[in-house]
Design an enzyme around this catalytic site. Sequence first.
Site, PDB file in Angstrom:
ATOM      1  N   THR A 196       0.827  -1.210   0.000  1.00 24.48           N
ATOM      2  CA  THR A 196       0.000   0.000   0.000  1.00 24.48           C
ATOM      3  C   THR A 196       0.861   1.261   0.000  1.00 24.48           C
ATOM      4  OG1 THR A 196      -0.196   0.027   2.420  1.00 24.48           O
ATOM      5  CG2 THR A 196      -1.916  -1.128   1.182  1.00 24.48           C
ATOM      6  N   TYR A 228      -9.099  -5.916  10.462  1.00 23.04           N
ATOM      7  CA  TYR A 228      -8.239  -4.800  10.890  1.00 23.04           C
ATOM      8  C   TYR A 228      -8.338  -4.587  12.398  1.00 23.04           C
ATOM      9  CZ  TYR A 228      -6.192  -0.086  10.979  1.00 23.04           C
ATOM     10  OH  TYR A 228      -5.412   1.019  11.242  1.00 23.04           O
TER      11      TYR A 228
END
Length: 328
Positions: A36, A146
């Site tokens: 990312t 997450y």
Amino acid sequence: MKTVLITGAAGFLGSHLCDRFIKEGFKVIGMDNLITGDLKNIEHLFPLEHFEFYHHDVSKFVHVPGKLDYILHFASPASPIDYLKIPIQTLKVGSLGTHNLLGLAKVKNARILIASTSEVYGDPLVHPQSEDYYGNVNTIGPRGVYDEAKRFQESITMAYHRFHGLETRIVRIFNTYGPRMRLNDGRVIPAFMGQALRGEDLTIFGDGSQTRSFCYVDDQVEGIFRLLFSDYSYPVNIGNPHEISIRDFAEEIIKLTGTNQKVIYKDLPADDPMQRQPDITLAKKLLDWSPKVDRSIGMKITFDYFKNLSEEELYRSEHKDFTNHIKR
């Protein structure tokens, strides 16, 4: 010269931390697998004598030669679009990656700071959220990959602190914004700004009554820096306690950008928190820290950053290829 390893170094927050530690006279070793992150965020550091970069996934064994004084673990997808596309990798970097870095800190006798998140509070039943609140998290919902990665991260960090006597710090980061964010990564500010730049209507999920609290990146970095050099091993909230509804925030964006878009509404995603506001009493007392940058100033800096990106940079900011990571 003290040496610090920063994981997630090519990401939004990691790259700003690299800048800060270089400025403070540290030797900085940046590490990122670029799933990312973007090298563009740290390429200005490559010519510097006291900066190194390792292209590596911390979910695999981590070796760094020589001495390490500090480790800052910021490697993790942090936006809904990212961690929903790569859920297993998100869980692995929070579990295996954290375990690897805690082991490295133990071997090197280094102090380690772990980047946790306000998402450990889930959709909170307590408002504002203070560090002694245990949260309201759906462990098997889509956001659980997450939330639970971060909650486990905190647990194993405290286990290493208690069992091995490791020097540990834990920062719970609330919504942070500023230059180097990626457009369209699912977070509120880059999503709104990306839509404004393209002349699209701004999309609100739900009725817009949910709230967020936005902290400018320079304030966030200052809080993290102070926490690292404090004597406190338990979690500390770092964020801006100025709360605003998403509906009102969309109107701020329209005013800032000088556009005349409408606001459109879509269904709220599962487990999206309705309230998010940090109680920073502990940070004020422990670190003598509170945010200084007014949102109107920080938002203008951020919008100017996006507005001045080249077409190539805009494309790279809006598109991230996870193809090579999906099946791992």
